[in-house]
Design a protein around this motif. Structure first.
Motif, PDB file in Angstrom:
ATOM      1  N   GLU B  52       8.554  23.042 -15.219  1.00 32.75           N
ATOM      2  CA  GLU B  52       8.339  24.391 -14.689  1.00 32.75           C
ATOM      3  C   GLU B  52       6.906  24.849 -14.987  1.00 32.75           C
ATOM      4  O   GLU B  52       6.225  25.419 -14.136  1.00 32.75           O
ATOM      5  CB  GLU B  52       9.365  25.345 -15.324  1.00 32.75           C
ATOM      6  CG  GLU B  52       9.207  26.802 -14.963  1.00 32.75           C
ATOM      7  CD  GLU B  52       9.472  27.096 -13.492  1.00 32.75           C
ATOM      8  OE1 GLU B  52      10.169  26.303 -12.857  1.00 32.75           O
ATOM      9  OE2 GLU B  52       8.951  28.117 -12.995  1.00 32.75           O
ATOM     10  N   LEU B  53       6.458  24.555 -16.225  1.00 28.47           N
ATOM     11  CA  LEU B  53       5.114  24.986 -16.608  1.00 28.47           C
ATOM     12  C   LEU B  53       4.034  24.243 -15.825  1.00 28.47           C
ATOM     13  O   LEU B  53       2.991  24.811 -15.509  1.00 28.47           O
ATOM     14  CB  LEU B  53       4.911  24.797 -18.120  1.00 28.47           C
ATOM     15  CG  LEU B  53       5.660  25.795 -19.008  1.00 28.47           C
ATOM     16  CD1 LEU B  53       5.522  25.413 -20.481  1.00 28.47           C
ATOM     17  CD2 LEU B  53       5.133  27.216 -18.803  1.00 28.47           C
ATOM     18  N   VAL B  54       4.270  22.977 -15.504  1.00 28.05           N
ATOM     19  CA  VAL B  54       3.300  22.231 -14.687  1.00 28.05           C
ATOM     20  C   VAL B  54       3.107  22.962 -13.356  1.00 28.05           C
ATOM     21  O   VAL B  54       1.977  23.143 -12.880  1.00 28.05           O
ATOM     22  CB  VAL B  54       3.777  20.784 -14.431  1.00 28.05           C
ATOM     23  CG1 VAL B  54       2.951  20.129 -13.326  1.00 28.05           C
ATOM     24  CG2 VAL B  54       3.668  19.958 -15.702  1.00 28.05           C
ATOM     25  N   GLN B  55       4.203  23.393 -12.784  1.00 25.79           N
ATOM     26  CA  GLN B  55       4.111  24.123 -11.512  1.00 25.79           C
ATOM     27  C   GLN B  55       3.320  25.414 -11.696  1.00 25.79           C
ATOM     28  O   GLN B  55       2.439  25.734 -10.892  1.00 25.79           O
ATOM     29  CB  GLN B  55       5.513  24.438 -10.986  1.00 25.79           C
ATOM     30  CG  GLN B  55       6.302  23.197 -10.616  1.00 25.79           C
ATOM     31  CD  GLN B  55       7.663  23.553 -10.026  1.00 25.79           C
ATOM     32  OE1 GLN B  55       7.772  24.437  -9.200  1.00 25.79           O
ATOM     33  NE2 GLN B  55       8.696  22.875 -10.475  1.00 25.79           N
ATOM     34  N   GLU B  56       3.622  26.122 -12.773  1.00 32.25           N
ATOM     35  CA  GLU B  56       2.904  27.384 -13.034  1.00 32.25           C
ATOM     36  C   GLU B  56       1.406  27.133 -13.215  1.00 32.25           C
ATOM     37  O   GLU B  56       0.573  27.886 -12.725  1.00 32.25           O
ATOM     38  CB  GLU B  56       3.461  28.056 -14.299  1.00 32.25           C
ATOM     39  CG  GLU B  56       4.896  28.511 -14.196  1.00 32.25           C
ATOM     40  CD  GLU B  56       5.049  29.724 -13.278  1.00 32.25           C
ATOM     41  OE1 GLU B  56       4.071  30.478 -13.148  1.00 32.25           O
ATOM     42  OE2 GLU B  56       6.122  29.888 -12.680  1.00 32.25           O
ATOM     43  N   VAL B  57       1.092  26.065 -13.934  1.00 29.81           N
ATOM     44  CA  VAL B  57      -0.314  25.746 -14.187  1.00 29.81           C
ATOM     45  C   VAL B  57      -1.038  25.487 -12.872  1.00 29.81           C
ATOM     46  O   VAL B  57      -2.104  26.067 -12.602  1.00 29.81           O
ATOM     47  CB  VAL B  57      -0.438  24.517 -15.117  1.00 29.81           C
ATOM     48  CG1 VAL B  57      -1.875  23.989 -15.145  1.00 29.81           C
ATOM     49  CG2 VAL B  57       0.020  24.859 -16.522  1.00 29.81           C
ATOM     50  N   PHE B  58      -0.460  24.628 -12.013  1.00 27.77           N
ATOM     51  CA  PHE B  58      -1.178  24.275 -10.782  1.00 27.77           C
ATOM     52  C   PHE B  58      -1.193  25.433  -9.787  1.00 27.77           C
ATOM     53  O   PHE B  58      -2.157  25.567  -9.023  1.00 27.77           O
ATOM     54  CB  PHE B  58      -0.619  22.991 -10.179  1.00 27.77           C
ATOM     55  CG  PHE B  58      -1.143  21.781 -10.881  1.00 27.77           C
ATOM     56  CD1 PHE B  58      -2.420  21.304 -10.621  1.00 27.77           C
ATOM     57  CD2 PHE B  58      -0.396  21.145 -11.856  1.00 27.77           C
ATOM     58  CE1 PHE B  58      -2.937  20.215 -11.302  1.00 27.77           C
ATOM     59  CE2 PHE B  58      -0.898  20.052 -12.547  1.00 27.77           C
ATOM     60  CZ  PHE B  58      -2.166  19.583 -12.268  1.00 27.77           C
TER      61      PHE B  58
END
Lengths: 214, 193
Positions: B52-58
Motif C-alpha cells: 500500500e505504501l509503495v503505491q502511496e509513494v509513487f
C-alpha cells in the motif's frame, strides 16, 4: 575501562572521538573485536537481499487516473495536526514580508453590504498567497514527519476544494457557495503558508525586507 | 550502502513523466519499485502495508514531479518520500493498535518479525524485524542508507544525541539477539569512555 557502544559506533563511522578513547580501542583486544563486529554487522545488513515487490503499477496507474474524480480522503488526525501547527506558526508567519503584503487582515478586506468579502478579492488574495508560497525555498530533503503530515493534509484539502470550485464555477449557479469555497481556500493557503514558513525558518531560512519589496 | 545511490534515472524520463507521459512514468516506477519496496520492508516490515505504501509513494512522486528541480539525485528524492511515508505510517494511530507502546516509544511486532525471519532464513533479518520500530528505523537509515544523526534527528524532530543513543540501544538489542551467549556482557563495554 572499555569503550561505550555509542563511542565504538562513532569510531566505526569515522566520527571524532576522544584521542584517549581511540588509543584505548586500538590497544584493547575486547574493544577492537567489538569494533570489528560492528563493522561486519553493517556490511552484512547492507548485503541483505532485496525484496521483490508484486506488480503494483496497474494499481498505481488506475489510482492516478481516478484521482481527479476522487478527491483525497480527509483525515481527522491530519486536520487536528494541521490546525494546531497552523495556530502555532501563524504569529511567526506574520513576520514574513511577502505574507504581510499578500494577506491583509480580514478586517481591512473590502466587504459587500451583506458583510462578505467579494469573490474577486478572495480569488486575488488566493493567487497572491500562492505566489508567496512559491517564493519560499524548496522543502528540506529531510523533513519533520509532523510537518509533512500537516502539509500533505492541507494540500489534499486544497486539491479537494479546487475540484469543488471547478464544478461550481462551471455551473455558475450558486454564487454564495462559490464565495464560501474561495474563502475556505484562502484560509487553507494561509495555514499552509504558516507551516511551510515555519519549516523553512527551522531549516535556517530568513526572509528579508529586501525580499519583501520584490 | 544504500542501493538508491546506484540508481540513475535519466533526466529525460523525469521531464517526460512531468508532461504526463505514461511510458516514462512506468519506467520510473520500474527503476525504483524494488529499492522503494525493500526500504519499506526494512522499516515497516508488513508486506501488505508495504504494498500500500509503495503505491502511496509513487502517487506522491508522480504528483510532485514538478517540485523536483534536478538539483540532487532523483532516486534520493524518491527515497526521502518513501522514508517519510514509512515513518508517518509507523507513527500513525492506525498503526498503534497493531503494536505495543513501551517506555522508549518502541513499537514491536514479534509475530511478524518471527514470520519474516523464518521466511528468509536469516538470523539477522529476524533480529532486525524484532527491534522496536524506532530502533529498527534508526539502524537502517543510519547504517545502511547513510543518513547522518542530524538528518535522523530532523526526521524524528529530536536531537542528534537522541539518534546516537537510540542507535546504540538498537545495536545492543541486535547483539543480544544475534549472540545471546555474550549479549548480556554488553554493559561491560559501557563504562567510562
Amino acid at each position: 575501562m572499555h569503550a561505550r557502544l555509542e563511542t565504538l559506533i562513532s569510531l566505526r563511522d569515522r566520527q571524532p572521538v576522544e584521542a584517549a578513547t581511540a588509543a584505548h580501542v586500538a590497544a584493547c583486544a575486547q574493544c577492537a573485536a567489538e569494533l570489528r563486529r560492528l563493522t561486519a554487522l553493517r556490511a552484512k545488513m547492507a548485503s541483505l537481499p532485496a525484496f521483490s515487490p508484486p506488480e503494483l503499477w496497474p494499481a498505481i496507474a488506475a489510482r492516478r487516473a481516478a484521482a481527479p474524480a476522487t478527491p483525497p480522503r480527509w483525515r481527522w488526525g491530519n486536520i487536528a495536526a494541521a490546525g494546531s501547527l497552523a495556530a502555532l506558526v501563524l504569529a511567526l508567519a506574520a513576520s514574513f514580508p511577502q505574507y504581510r503584503t499578500a494577506t491583509p487582515a480580514t478586517s481591512v478586506m473590502p466587504r459587500t453590504a451583506a458583510g462578505a468579502v467579494p469573490l474577486a478579492n478572495l480569488v486575488e488574495r488566493s493567487q497572491r498567497l500562492e505566489a508567496t508560497l512559491r517564493q519560499l525555498p524548496q522543502r528540506p530533503a529531510v523533513a519533520v514527519v509532523a510537518n509533512s503530515a500537516a502539509i500533505d493534509a492541507l494540500q489534499s484539502r486544497i486539491q479537494r476544494l479546487d475540484v469543488e470550485i471547478a464544478g461550481n464555477a462551471q455551473e455558475a449557479s450558486d454564487h454564495a457557495r462559490l464565495q464560501e469555497l474561495w474563502s475556505q481556500r484562502v484560509n487553507l493557503l494561509n495555514s499552509l503558508f504558516g507551516v511551510r514558513y515555519a519549516e523553512a525558518v527551522h531549516a535556517g531560512y530568513r526572509a528579508t525586507d529586501e525580499q519583501g519589496a520584490l | 550502502m544504500s542501493t538508491f545511490l546506484d540508481i540513475q534515472v535519466p533526466p529525460e524520463w523525469v521531464r517526460l513523466a512531468r508532461t504526463g507521459d505514461p511510458g516514462a512514468q512506468q519506467r520510473i516506477y520500474a527503476a525504483l519499485a524494488r529499492p522503494v519496496y525493500t526500504l519499506l520492508r526494512r522499516l515497516v516490515v508488513r508486506p501488505a502495508v508495504c504494498e500500500e505504501l509503495v503505491q502511496e509513494v509513487f502517487l506522491e512522486v508522480l504528483r510532485k514531479l514538478g517540485s523536483f528541480h534536478g538539483t540532487g539525485s532523483f532516486a534520493g528524492w524518491v527515497r526521502s518520500i518513501a522514508v517519510r511515508k514509512a515513518l508517518m505510517h509507523l507513527r500513525s494511530p492506525w498503526n498503534a493498535h497493531l503494536v505495543s507502546d513501551s517506555d522508549d516509544c518502541a513499537l514491536t511486532d514479534p509475530a511478524t518479525a518471527h514470520e519474516e525471519g523464518e521466511d528468509r532464513g536469516g538470523d539477522l533479518e529476524r533480529a532486525l524485524n524484532a527491534l522496536p520500530y524506532l530502533g529498527r528505523s534508526i539502524v537502517w537509515l543510519h547504517d545502511v542508507e547513510g543518513y547522518t544523526h542530524a538528518e535522523i534527528a530532523q526526521l524524528f524532530d529530536r536531537s542528534a544525541s537522541f539518534s546516537k543513543s537510540q542507535l546504540a540501544r538498537a545495536h545492543q538489542a541486535l547483539r543480544a539477539a544475534l549472540e545471546p551467549q555474550i549479549g548480556g556482557q554488553v554493559c561491560t563495554l559501557a563504562s567510562r569512555h
